[in-house]
Design a protein around this motif. Sequence first.
Motif, mmCIF file in Angstrom:
data_model
loop_
_atom_site.group_PDB
_atom_site.id
_atom_site.type_symbol
_atom_site.label_atom_id
_atom_site.label_comp_id
_atom_site.label_asym_id
_atom_site.label_seq_id
_atom_site.Cartn_x
_atom_site.Cartn_y
_atom_site.Cartn_z
ATOM 1 N N ARG A 120 -2.423 -4.103 -7.792
ATOM 2 C CA ARG A 120 -3.570 -3.279 -7.642
ATOM 3 C C ARG A 120 -4.195 -3.202 -6.207
ATOM 4 N N ALA A 121 -4.486 -4.611 -5.783
ATOM 5 C CA ALA A 121 -5.035 -4.553 -4.457
ATOM 6 C C ALA A 121 -4.419 -4.143 -3.627
ATOM 7 N N ASP A 122 -3.043 -4.226 -3.642
ATOM 8 C CA ASP A 122 -2.166 -3.525 -2.707
ATOM 9 C C ASP A 122 -2.428 -2.001 -2.506
ATOM 10 N N ARG A 123 -2.434 -1.428 -3.787
ATOM 11 C CA ARG A 123 -2.763 0.179 -3.833
ATOM 12 C C ARG A 123 -4.177 0.434 -3.283
ATOM 13 N N ALA A 124 -5.110 -0.470 -3.262
ATOM 14 C CA ALA A 124 -6.385 -0.168 -2.693
ATOM 15 C C ALA A 124 -6.323 -0.212 -0.930
ATOM 16 N N ARG A 125 -5.210 -1.215 -0.666
ATOM 17 C CA ARG A 125 -5.116 -1.366 0.790
ATOM 18 C C ARG A 125 -4.325 -0.010 1.255
ATOM 19 N N LYS A 126 -3.404 0.335 0.569
ATOM 20 C CA LYS A 126 -2.734 1.483 0.887
ATOM 21 C C LYS A 126 -3.324 2.957 0.831
ATOM 22 N N THR A 127 -4.560 2.932 0.161
ATOM 23 C CA THR A 127 -5.389 4.065 0.323
ATOM 24 C C THR A 127 -6.109 3.865 1.858
ATOM 25 N N VAL A 128 -6.722 2.731 2.015
ATOM 26 C CA VAL A 128 -7.122 2.673 3.521
ATOM 27 C C VAL A 128 -6.126 3.035 4.409
ATOM 28 N N VAL A 129 -4.775 2.718 4.459
ATOM 29 C CA VAL A 129 -3.932 2.668 5.175
ATOM 30 C C VAL A 129 -3.577 4.268 5.414
ATOM 31 N N GLU A 130 -3.576 4.866 4.394
ATOM 32 C CA GLU A 130 -3.405 6.548 4.609
ATOM 33 C C GLU A 130 -4.545 7.235 5.260
ATOM 34 N N ALA A 131 -5.803 6.359 4.990
ATOM 35 C CA ALA A 131 -6.732 7.055 5.849
ATOM 36 C C ALA A 131 -6.601 6.971 7.158
ATOM 37 N N ALA A 132 -6.335 5.732 7.630
ATOM 38 C CA ALA A 132 -6.206 5.451 9.089
ATOM 39 C C ALA A 132 -4.869 6.339 9.588
ATOM 40 N N ALA B 122 -1.374 -5.181 8.508
ATOM 41 C CA ALA B 122 -2.517 -5.447 9.313
ATOM 42 C C ALA B 122 -3.718 -5.606 8.076
ATOM 43 N N ALA B 123 -3.457 -4.817 7.043
ATOM 44 C CA ALA B 123 -4.675 -4.750 5.971
ATOM 45 C C ALA B 123 -4.388 -6.214 5.212
ATOM 46 N N ARG B 124 -2.972 -6.672 4.956
ATOM 47 C CA ARG B 124 -3.014 -7.721 4.297
ATOM 48 C C ARG B 124 -3.544 -9.068 5.042
ATOM 49 N N VAL B 125 -3.124 -9.100 6.425
ATOM 50 C CA VAL B 125 -3.857 -10.382 7.013
ATOM 51 C C VAL B 125 -5.306 -10.146 7.573
ATOM 52 N N GLY B 126 -5.857 -8.892 7.365
ATOM 53 C CA GLY B 126 -7.367 -8.799 7.492
ATOM 54 C C GLY B 126 -7.819 -8.359 8.980
ATOM 55 N N VAL B 127 -6.896 -7.412 9.512
ATOM 56 C CA VAL B 127 -7.324 -6.685 10.927
ATOM 57 C C VAL B 127 -7.105 -5.312 10.748
ATOM 58 N N LEU B 128 -7.506 -4.794 9.766
ATOM 59 C CA LEU B 128 -7.773 -3.385 9.477
ATOM 60 C C LEU B 128 -9.085 -3.118 8.644
ATOM 61 N N ARG B 129 -10.103 -2.519 9.316
ATOM 62 C CA ARG B 129 -11.227 -2.317 8.683
ATOM 63 C C ARG B 129 -11.323 -1.759 7.347
ATOM 64 N N GLY B 130 -12.094 -1.897 6.605
ATOM 65 C CA GLY B 130 -12.152 -1.289 5.356
ATOM 66 C C GLY B 130 -11.222 -1.903 4.190
ATOM 67 N N ALA B 131 -10.248 -2.714 4.453
ATOM 68 C CA ALA B 131 -9.134 -3.000 3.636
ATOM 69 C C ALA B 131 -9.620 -4.639 3.584
#
Length: 812
Positions: free
Chosen positions: A8-20, A291-300
């Motif tokens: 579920r948390a990965d799905r939220a990160r993927k939303t940020v990824v798509e926007a980026a 990048a989102a998983r390790v904390g270097v993508l803002r918003g994720a």
Amino acid sequence: MTETDERRADRARKTVVEAALRRLDLDAKTRLLAGQDMWTLPAVPGIGLESLVMSDGPIGVRGVRWTADDPSVALPSPTALAASWDPELAHRAGVLLAQEARRKGVHLLLAPTVNLHRSPLGGRHFECYSEDPYLTGRIGTGYVTGVQSGGVGTTVKHFVGNDAETDRFTVDNLIPERVLRELYLAPFEAIVENARPWGVMTAYNSVNGTTMTEHRHLVGDVLRGEWGFDGCNVSDWTAARDTVGAIEGGLDVAMPGPGTVYGEALARAVRDGRVAESTVDAAVRRVLLLAARVGVLRGADPVVTEPPAPVDGEALAREIARRSFVLVRNEGGALPLKPGTVALIGAAARDARILGGGSATVFPARVVSPLDGLTAALPEGTLDYAVGADPATELAAAERGFALRAVCRDPDGTVIGTRSAPGGLIQWMGSDLPDGVTHDRLHSIELTGTFTPRESGPHTFGIKGVGGFTLAVDGTTYYDDLQRPDKDDPFEALFGAPVPRARVELTAGEPVGVSLTHVVRLPDGLPMKVITFAFAHAEPQRDPDELIAEAVEAARGADTAVVMVATTDRVESEGFDRTDLRLPGRQDDLVRAVAAANPNTVVVVNSGSPVELPWRDEVAAVLLGWFPGQEGGAALADVLTGAHEPGGRLPTTWGALADAPVTRVVPIDGALPYTEGVFIGHRAWEKAGRTPAYPFGHGLGYTDWTYESLDVEGTTVRVRVRNTGERPGREVVQVYLSPAGPDTGRPARWLAGFAAAEAGPGESVEVTVELPRRTFEVWDDTAKSWAFVKGSYEIAAGRSAGDHRLSAPINV
């Protein structure tokens, strides 16, 4: 967090990824897939993306600087970690490495190495875990989950078939599909399933005609398709060769930079219609997810917001070392040491070799040698030391007695920057240069300072590297010329042997000035800017017979003789395979001479992988110490004195090269066929009917165990064992499976599971081993799928592949 919560948390990160992703143009996307330098990917501030930093492992985290000025905790070698047969210990090692990575600003650790010990000649086996795919998968899973629990990614490597070093950049390994599935892919599959790694690294070599950085079948169909891997695929350094082939083959990141097959070349391929932009987008998504998983993508939200509790690195390094030591022989209870005098013998006892050579190298802040450890542990006046024999047959790094700094000059001779140079080693990669220095201005680097010898006599000085050098000692120039490579290898400057260039008579304790100047010339078109060379040195070489005679006298006058034998970084290292399994130098002669003088001789073997021990039946005890990391000497004292028992069991078979079933590591016409099929390691030794020196799984402790019962219910195996000795201990109960029916091309038996039992004197304990479904399956080449093989099997429980104590039938 449950698996459902993670997804579920990965799905939220993927939303940020798509926007980026939607905010990136083609050039930005293709730049993101290419290293901007040796260790990093570029930042994209417009989408809130910081630079993602990678670093070599697997025993420590070096960071972006390859220098002793930036020290790292150095754990024991991967073979040592696997010798613990303890996935939880591997997990704890991973937690520590995540802590180290965060301290150094590293987001992605280039580890673990889960290639198999196909042949004992593999030069990089110390960096791999085992000959056995099941054990490798279990230890690798623990390691990956540990690192990633600290919020740092891993790249499981080298996917796949990088099982030797000879011609590793170009070799085509011809591996049948069944062999790939049952052996070489198996650890990767287990780790993907059980640890969900955030990265893999694809290897230099080809498999069945296709280079791994372009292997659409193994990367796309198998790794991502069948196994569901959703992480990032990073190339081994310079392994990506073709823009279209790599991106179509599933490679996400081409390292290092700035000169890669991605970046501008990939953007051009899209504009020319040779690559679909959607293919690029898929790779960018995976990089952004990392990048989102390790904390270097803002918003994720990163996967880990609160790192695990701090770990004492020195204490854990010491624990792993002592739990990895494998006692393979202990006649008459020679160990633990009895009260009395000890003669410690061997150059490796004084100047410890704690790790293997190559990209696995890190620089710890301290090293505890065996001499240091035993001096601290034994009563004053009971320890004597003699060199005996030196395994080093070549020059070593200029470490002991040297105080050096690097002085950088421009073409006019003006100093433009300086940096300390401990160890006499320069390895400046990419933008890692001293303050004020740029590649455009840099013309020469001088390693200059003093050397204070600890022994009088003729000292040898030399150079490791390629190019123009000037070497001076005590004001005299001894070499001023070009040093050329021995072979056409892009890593020759890194892994090549030092060349002796001067022999100078010096007096112990009297410092002299030393200087090594290198004229820097980096050819155009290099994929990465690397400046690497080293000042090398060897102490006066005494007559070997005299040294052995001195050791014999020391041994004769002691209650116990402890002999340290070792390999060197010219024997075991990345970059080349071994041609034999012999100990270098006169070490075999030393052991025999000492054993003849003192029947209570204990030999400690300091190597990362098997060596031949032709004297093993002539000594009282043999302890295998691997490359034990920075606290190895303290751990050795713990074990020798009996403060702790040696906890290790062999993760690979030890035997003579003449008896080894698989010895071919040199390609013919560029190809290396794996003609042995599924028979490597203990499976191959049993098939050949040969008895190794020490079988897979073997290892003794300081207590005795009786196997009392074996019960099988379905695929659950329960084994009861009793500690029949006089002290607490730990036993690794190993379960092997054998088909009872006719030969179907399967091994006679294979490791199906294991569990540890701990008990005090007289106590019994029951362990449970769940047999995985895969242990009953074979790969069906015709159906292209796994086939469950029903029928009768025998379950054997025991102490090694060659020591089965109890057995029972099982029908599935």
